[in-house]
Design a protein around this motif. Structure first.
Motif, PDB file in Angstrom:
ATOM      1  N   LEU A  95      -5.551   2.675 -10.425  1.00  0.00           N
ATOM      2  CA  LEU A  95      -5.357   3.669  -9.377  1.00  0.00           C
ATOM      3  C   LEU A  95      -4.738   3.041  -8.131  1.00  0.00           C
ATOM      4  O   LEU A  95      -4.738   1.828  -7.982  1.00  0.00           O
ATOM      5  CB  LEU A  95      -6.698   4.318  -9.013  1.00  0.00           C
ATOM      6  CG  LEU A  95      -7.451   5.005 -10.155  1.00  0.00           C
ATOM      7  CD1 LEU A  95      -8.804   5.517  -9.661  1.00  0.00           C
ATOM      8  CD2 LEU A  95      -6.626   6.159 -10.730  1.00  0.00           C
ATOM      9  N   ALA A  96      -4.232   3.890  -7.247  1.00  0.00           N
ATOM     10  CA  ALA A  96      -3.652   3.407  -5.992  1.00  0.00           C
ATOM     11  C   ALA A  96      -3.818   4.469  -4.921  1.00  0.00           C
ATOM     12  O   ALA A  96      -3.607   5.658  -5.174  1.00  0.00           O
ATOM     13  CB  ALA A  96      -2.182   3.073  -6.173  1.00  0.00           C
ATOM     14  N   ALA A  97      -4.185   4.032  -3.734  1.00  0.00           N
ATOM     15  CA  ALA A  97      -4.409   4.963  -2.625  1.00  0.00           C
ATOM     16  C   ALA A  97      -3.155   5.764  -2.299  1.00  0.00           C
ATOM     17  O   ALA A  97      -3.222   6.945  -1.938  1.00  0.00           O
ATOM     18  CB  ALA A  97      -4.878   4.192  -1.395  1.00  0.00           C
ATOM     19  N   GLY A  98      -1.998   5.113  -2.409  1.00  0.00           N
ATOM     20  CA  GLY A  98      -0.747   5.773  -2.064  1.00  0.00           C
ATOM     21  C   GLY A  98      -0.435   6.981  -2.914  1.00  0.00           C
ATOM     22  O   GLY A  98       0.191   7.941  -2.451  1.00  0.00           O
ATOM     23  N   TRP A  99      -0.855   6.944  -4.177  1.00  0.00           N
ATOM     24  CA  TRP A  99      -0.584   8.091  -5.043  1.00  0.00           C
ATOM     25  C   TRP A  99      -1.330   9.330  -4.549  1.00  0.00           C
ATOM     26  O   TRP A  99      -0.772  10.430  -4.519  1.00  0.00           O
ATOM     27  CB  TRP A  99      -1.005   7.781  -6.480  1.00  0.00           C
ATOM     28  CG  TRP A  99      -0.347   6.568  -7.046  1.00  0.00           C
ATOM     29  CD1 TRP A  99       0.796   5.971  -6.591  1.00  0.00           C
ATOM     30  CD2 TRP A  99      -0.788   5.776  -8.153  1.00  0.00           C
ATOM     31  NE1 TRP A  99       1.100   4.866  -7.335  1.00  0.00           N
ATOM     32  CE2 TRP A  99       0.146   4.711  -8.310  1.00  0.00           C
ATOM     33  CE3 TRP A  99      -1.859   5.862  -9.032  1.00  0.00           C
ATOM     34  CZ2 TRP A  99       0.029   3.762  -9.299  1.00  0.00           C
ATOM     35  CZ3 TRP A  99      -1.981   4.906 -10.033  1.00  0.00           C
ATOM     36  CH2 TRP A  99      -1.041   3.862 -10.153  1.00  0.00           C
ATOM     37  N   PHE A 100      -2.571   9.148  -4.154  1.00  0.00           N
ATOM     38  CA  PHE A 100      -3.367  10.274  -3.659  1.00  0.00           C
ATOM     39  C   PHE A 100      -2.836  10.758  -2.306  1.00  0.00           C
ATOM     40  O   PHE A 100      -2.685  11.962  -2.083  1.00  0.00           O
ATOM     41  CB  PHE A 100      -4.839   9.866  -3.542  1.00  0.00           C
ATOM     42  CG  PHE A 100      -5.496   9.592  -4.861  1.00  0.00           C
ATOM     43  CD1 PHE A 100      -6.044  10.624  -5.611  1.00  0.00           C
ATOM     44  CD2 PHE A 100      -5.558   8.301  -5.377  1.00  0.00           C
ATOM     45  CE1 PHE A 100      -6.647  10.377  -6.843  1.00  0.00           C
ATOM     46  CE2 PHE A 100      -6.148   8.040  -6.611  1.00  0.00           C
ATOM     47  CZ  PHE A 100      -6.699   9.079  -7.340  1.00  0.00           C
ATOM     48  N   ALA A 101      -2.550   9.814  -1.422  1.00  0.00           N
ATOM     49  CA  ALA A 101      -2.011  10.183  -0.110  1.00  0.00           C
ATOM     50  C   ALA A 101      -0.653  10.871  -0.265  1.00  0.00           C
ATOM     51  O   ALA A 101      -0.358  11.846   0.433  1.00  0.00           O
ATOM     52  CB  ALA A 101      -1.882   8.950   0.775  1.00  0.00           C
ATOM     53  N   GLY A 102       0.157  10.373  -1.201  1.00  0.00           N
ATOM     54  CA  GLY A 102       1.470  10.959  -1.436  1.00  0.00           C
ATOM     55  C   GLY A 102       1.391  12.363  -1.981  1.00  0.00           C
ATOM     56  O   GLY A 102       2.179  13.241  -1.598  1.00  0.00           O
ATOM     57  N   LEU A 103       0.454  12.600  -2.898  1.00  0.00           N
ATOM     58  CA  LEU A 103       0.297  13.943  -3.459  1.00  0.00           C
ATOM     59  C   LEU A 103      -0.146  14.939  -2.391  1.00  0.00           C
ATOM     60  O   LEU A 103       0.346  16.075  -2.337  1.00  0.00           O
ATOM     61  CB  LEU A 103      -0.720  13.919  -4.613  1.00  0.00           C
ATOM     62  CG  LEU A 103      -0.236  13.254  -5.903  1.00  0.00           C
ATOM     63  CD1 LEU A 103      -1.361  13.151  -6.916  1.00  0.00           C
ATOM     64  CD2 LEU A 103       0.935  14.040  -6.504  1.00  0.00           C
ATOM     65  N   THR A 134      11.959  11.157   2.002  1.00  0.00           N
ATOM     66  CA  THR A 134      11.786   9.722   2.208  1.00  0.00           C
ATOM     67  C   THR A 134      10.482   9.416   2.936  1.00  0.00           C
ATOM     68  O   THR A 134       9.858   8.382   2.686  1.00  0.00           O
ATOM     69  CB  THR A 134      12.973   9.153   2.993  1.00  0.00           C
ATOM     70  OG1 THR A 134      13.235   9.977   4.134  1.00  0.00           O
ATOM     71  CG2 THR A 134      14.214   9.109   2.132  1.00  0.00           C
ATOM     72  N   ARG A 135      10.053  10.314   3.814  1.00  0.00           N
ATOM     73  CA  ARG A 135       8.778  10.098   4.503  1.00  0.00           C
ATOM     74  C   ARG A 135       7.625  10.126   3.501  1.00  0.00           C
ATOM     75  O   ARG A 135       6.693   9.322   3.580  1.00  0.00           O
ATOM     76  CB  ARG A 135       8.572  11.161   5.581  1.00  0.00           C
ATOM     77  CG  ARG A 135       7.305  10.939   6.412  1.00  0.00           C
ATOM     78  CD  ARG A 135       7.281  11.875   7.601  1.00  0.00           C
ATOM     79  NE  ARG A 135       7.390  13.265   7.196  1.00  0.00           N
ATOM     80  CZ  ARG A 135       7.742  14.253   8.021  1.00  0.00           C
ATOM     81  NH1 ARG A 135       8.055  13.985   9.282  1.00  0.00           N
ATOM     82  NH2 ARG A 135       7.805  15.494   7.588  1.00  0.00           N
ATOM     83  N   LEU A 136       7.709  11.025   2.539  1.00  0.00           N
ATOM     84  CA  LEU A 136       6.673  11.102   1.500  1.00  0.00           C
ATOM     85  C   LEU A 136       6.645   9.804   0.689  1.00  0.00           C
ATOM     86  O   LEU A 136       5.569   9.257   0.398  1.00  0.00           O
ATOM     87  CB  LEU A 136       6.960  12.295   0.583  1.00  0.00           C
ATOM     88  CG  LEU A 136       5.932  12.652  -0.497  1.00  0.00           C
ATOM     89  CD1 LEU A 136       6.086  14.120  -0.883  1.00  0.00           C
ATOM     90  CD2 LEU A 136       6.098  11.790  -1.743  1.00  0.00           C
ATOM     91  N   LEU A 137       7.829   9.309   0.323  1.00  0.00           N
ATOM     92  CA  LEU A 137       7.896   8.067  -0.445  1.00  0.00           C
ATOM     93  C   LEU A 137       7.358   6.894   0.367  1.00  0.00           C
ATOM     94  O   LEU A 137       6.686   6.002  -0.168  1.00  0.00           O
ATOM     95  CB  LEU A 137       9.342   7.805  -0.873  1.00  0.00           C
ATOM     96  CG  LEU A 137       9.970   8.856  -1.792  1.00  0.00           C
ATOM     97  CD1 LEU A 137      11.446   8.542  -2.031  1.00  0.00           C
ATOM     98  CD2 LEU A 137       9.229   8.943  -3.119  1.00  0.00           C
TER      99      LEU A 137
END
Length: 394
Positions: A322-330, A362-365
């Motif tokens: 898992l990765a925090a960024g995936w959840f924050a990104g979603l 790009t901000r989301l990425l």
């Protein structure tokens, strides 16, 4: 003068097959004219272009970005790749705009000329994703962090490219040009970025169907391709060059060992001193949460994305899958869903750092990348803190 007498055209006779290789300057209008003339004079069975299938589609349909499912990109763990790809594309466009030509102009002309004479168009370059992934998997953590910094803050420099640099860039293909600034910092890139692609392109040209083949490639590749085509080198393995190296077993062992060791130290401390153990847990949550949330905030994430990063980072840091960024990104994708205008503005927004943070795509990425980066740093800092308490009870 016949185009066949042009110094940029090399002719190879391999058995019953004749191969004409045109070395082009990707930012030269003259190269496009040369490609058109060569194809119409030779009337080949196949026209090879230094592109992969995805880049051909992008040139044919430049507005395809508007159909991108950004949420799917995040879920499939492709955010970092898409961000790097967008930045490289932006650099290419900025270079082409300075010289007053279209990106990939000679490739478009070559494909159109092939269609006019009924020749088969063959994409002979390796996909950018494969090239970037082979580079990434060979880098250590320090170089990866250094690469991210260079890509984000180097390629998005608002300054125009110096005239002295333009002449040198004219002889390179766009992908190599976009990465050239990293050559001194990362000398190992050349093998994956240039040498391997020389081999891949040359072998693909040799495999092209028909007795007459025209290949339109960047001049920088012609030297590396020359020996392989002359010798019809069968040792070049396209399958091997197309493979993305799997993470090493030692890397997997380390990635799982770190959380196991950290949890073990906390449990040990809890048995020795309950308050000290609870203190370890508290510091772990705060350090991981704050650093991941800070990364999300620096990326310009929504308050809900920042809060999500803070909550999930202490947990995801203990699970290599898992990765925090995936959840924050979603969360960022659902709260600030990119609109068609964001895709349409990508080309312009990517020309500046301000635009990178302004555009919702790009901000989301950036939210995904920076949240993960913050969480990674938090794991090291939090782990050191846990160990400092643990060693007191040894």
């Amino acid at each position: 003068m016949s185009i066949l007498e042009n110094e940029n055209v090399k002719i190879y006779n391999i058995g019953s097959k004749t191969i004409y290789v045109l070395g082009t300057a990707h930012v030269s209008a003259q190269s496009a004219d040369d490609a058109y003339e060569l194809i119409h004079e030779v009337m080949p069975d196949s026209v090879c272009v230094e592109l992969d299938d995805q880049r051909i589609e992008s040139l044919k349909n430049p507005k395809k970005w508007s159909d991108t499912d950004i949420i799917s990109i995040v879920k499939n763990k492709q955010s970092a790749f898409m961000l790097a790809n967008l930045i490289l594309s932006s650099y290419q466009k900025r270079l082409a705009d300075q010289l007053g030509v279209a990106v990939g102009q000679e490739m478009i002309v070559s494909m159109n000329a092939a269609e006019e004479i009924g020749a088969k168009v063959v994409a002979v370059d390796r996909p950018i994703k494969t090239t970037l992934m082979r580079i990434w998997r060979k880098m250590n953590l320090k170089d990866k962090l250094k690469l991210i910094f260079n890509v984000v803050f180097g390629f998005l420099d608002d300054e125009d490219i110096d005239e002295s640099d333009l002449e040198e860039l004219k002889s390179q293909d766009m992908l190599t040009s976009a990465m050239s600034e990293l050559g001194e910092s990362f000398p190992s890139l050349k093998r994956y970025l240039v040498d391997e692609r020389d081999e891949f392109i040359a072998r693909s040209v040799l495999n092209a169907p028909g007795e007459k083949v025209v290949a339109v490639v960047g001049a920088a590749h012609t030297v590396g391709m020359d020996r392989i085509i002359k010798e019809n080198d069968s040792s070049v393995d396209l399958k091997e060059l197309s493979e993305v190296p799997k993470p090493s077993k030692s890397g997997k062992i380390i990635s799982w060992s770190i959380p196991v060791v950290l949890i073990g130290m906390v449990i040990f401390t809890l048995f020795k001193d309950l308050s000290a153990g609870l203190g370890q847990i508290k510091s772990w949550v705060i350090i991981n949460g704050i650093l991941s949330a800070l990364g999300t905030a620096l990326a310009g994430g929504h308050i809900l994305s920042i809060l999500t990063a803070f909550i999930v980072a202490p947990i995801t840091s203990l699970d290599p899958i898992l990765a925090a960024g995936w959840f924050a990104g979603l969360v960022e994708a659902y709260v600030r869903k990119p609109a068609v205008k964001d895709f349409e503005a990508l080309s312009e927004d990517l020309n500046s750092i301000k635009g990178l943070w302004k555009n919702r795509i790009t901000r989301l990425l950036l939210v995904v990348v920076f949240a993960n980066l913050g969480s990674t740093i938090g794991t090291f800092v939090g782990g050191i803190d846990i160990f400092s308490v643990f060693k007191k009870f040894l």
